[in-house]
Motif scaffolding. Structure first.
Motif, PDB file in Angstrom:
ATOM      1  N   GLY A  91       0.766  -1.231   0.000  1.00 53.25           N
ATOM      2  CA  GLY A  91       0.000   0.000   0.000  1.00 53.25           C
ATOM      3  C   GLY A  91       0.801   1.287   0.000  1.00 53.25           C
ATOM      4  N   ILE A  92       2.142   1.202   0.072  1.00 54.04           N
ATOM      5  CA  ILE A  92       2.916   2.445   0.045  1.00 54.04           C
ATOM      6  C   ILE A  92       3.153   2.875  -1.399  1.00 54.04           C
ATOM      7  CG2 ILE A  92       4.053   1.924   2.236  1.00 54.04           C
ATOM      8  CD1 ILE A  92       6.658   1.400   0.565  1.00 54.04           C
ATOM      9  N   TRP A  93       3.492   4.160  -1.568  1.00 48.78           N
ATOM     10  CA  TRP A  93       3.800   4.661  -2.900  1.00 48.78           C
ATOM     11  C   TRP A  93       5.101   4.060  -3.428  1.00 48.78           C
ATOM     12  CZ3 TRP A  93       0.646   6.992  -6.138  1.00 48.78           C
ATOM     13  CH2 TRP A  93      -0.462   7.675  -5.636  1.00 48.78           C
ATOM     14  N   ASP A 185      -1.166   4.687  -0.325  1.00 47.99           N
ATOM     15  CA  ASP A 185      -1.953   4.953  -1.523  1.00 47.99           C
ATOM     16  C   ASP A 185      -3.399   4.529  -1.258  1.00 47.99           C
ATOM     17  OD1 ASP A 185      -3.148   5.022  -4.031  1.00 47.99           O
ATOM     18  OD2 ASP A 185      -1.438   4.127  -5.060  1.00 47.99           O
ATOM     19  N   PRO A 186      -4.335   5.455  -1.279  1.00 47.44           N
ATOM     20  CA  PRO A 186      -5.721   5.097  -0.948  1.00 47.44           C
ATOM     21  C   PRO A 186      -6.371   4.187  -1.985  1.00 47.44           C
ATOM     22  CG  PRO A 186      -5.612   7.359  -1.758  1.00 47.44           C
ATOM     23  CD  PRO A 186      -4.200   6.895  -1.593  1.00 47.44           C
ATOM     24  N   ARG A 187      -5.730   4.024  -3.131  1.00 48.33           N
ATOM     25  CA  ARG A 187      -6.350   3.237  -4.209  1.00 48.33           C
ATOM     26  C   ARG A 187      -5.925   1.780  -4.219  1.00 48.33           C
ATOM     27  NH1 ARG A 187      -5.073   6.531  -9.502  1.00 48.33           N
ATOM     28  NH2 ARG A 187      -3.035   6.513  -8.496  1.00 48.33           N
ATOM     29  N   PRO A 192       3.719  -2.603  -4.149  1.00 43.42           N
ATOM     30  CA  PRO A 192       3.956  -1.775  -5.335  1.00 43.42           C
ATOM     31  C   PRO A 192       5.093  -2.289  -6.210  1.00 43.42           C
ATOM     32  CG  PRO A 192       4.912  -0.735  -3.415  1.00 43.42           C
ATOM     33  CD  PRO A 192       4.197  -1.953  -2.922  1.00 43.42           C
ATOM     34  N   SER A 193       4.900  -3.503  -6.755  1.00 42.20           N
ATOM     35  CA  SER A 193       5.897  -4.099  -7.634  1.00 42.20           C
ATOM     36  C   SER A 193       5.226  -5.159  -8.489  1.00 42.20           C
ATOM     37  CB  SER A 193       7.001  -4.766  -6.805  1.00 42.20           C
ATOM     38  OG  SER A 193       7.864  -5.525  -7.624  1.00 42.20           O
TER      39      SER A 193
END
Length: 198
Positions: A91-93, A185-187, A192-193
């Motif tokens: 969930g992180i950018w 990231d709220p979406r 993130p990979s």
């Protein structure tokens, strides 16, 4: 991971230093610093304030030798604490960047919570010391952080004639880049990979 979970405490005790770091990645930018190196504490305060982390660091090192072990071990312990607080990175950018000016100085910092430690350091300080602090030690701080937070970090001082300003723009940009990379990231709550893990 909820924001309330993103806290960690880490300690490092060696024959040279005793370090404790507490970090809350979703704090308000408060710093409690007792390192024994006023200029370095001033730089660490920039990270907390601009990263919006709550950060407490207590360090007792062999400053009678020099500041090297203390500065490096603070970087190591902070890296460990951040890695623990971030957890599985879902969930992180992941990526963050910042440009920060201070008068004539300008620095850029880019970070990737990649799981792969790497530091690219393009900084040429205009003098060797700020007060009695050896600015070469700042590289050691970031190298320790990178190795233990498992991040890729690019630090470029693009211009500057005042070494204090050069350092301060680096630390402010570092805090802001971390803030961006570690924002939730709220979406998505995914990793993130495209590999599925970091």
């Amino acid at each position: 991971m909820s924001a309330s979970d993103r806290k960690a405490s880490r300690s490092r005790n060696t024959l040279e230093t005793r370090i404790r770091v507490d970090v809350d990645l979703d704090g308000t930018g408060q710093a409690q610093l007792a390192v024994g190196l006023p200029f370095f504490e001033h730089m660490l305060d920039q990270v907390a304030r601009h990263g919006r982390f709550d950060l407490a660091i207590e360090a007792k090192g062999d400053l009678e030798v020099d500041a090297h072990h203390t500065v490096e071990d603070v970087g190591i312990t902070l890296g460990q604490a951040v890695a623990e607080a971030v957890g599985d990175k879902r969930g992180i950018w992941r990526y963050g960047h910042a440009y920060v000016p201070l008068d004539e100085a300008l620095s850029r910092v880019v970070v990737d919570f990649s799981g792969r430690p790497g530091l690219d350091w393009q900084v040429n300080f205009t003098r060797a010391r700020v007060g009695d602090f050896d600015v070469d030690l700042l590289h050691e701080f970031f190298q320790g952080f990178v190795n233990h937070a498992q991040v890729t970090l690019h630090i470029d001082n693009l211009k500057g004639t005042n070494a204090h300003h050069q350092a301060e723009t680096i630390f402010k940009a570092f805090g802001r880049a971390l803030r961006m990379a570690l924002a939730l990231d709220p979406r998505t709550s995914d990793t993130p990979s495209t590999k599925g893990s970091l």
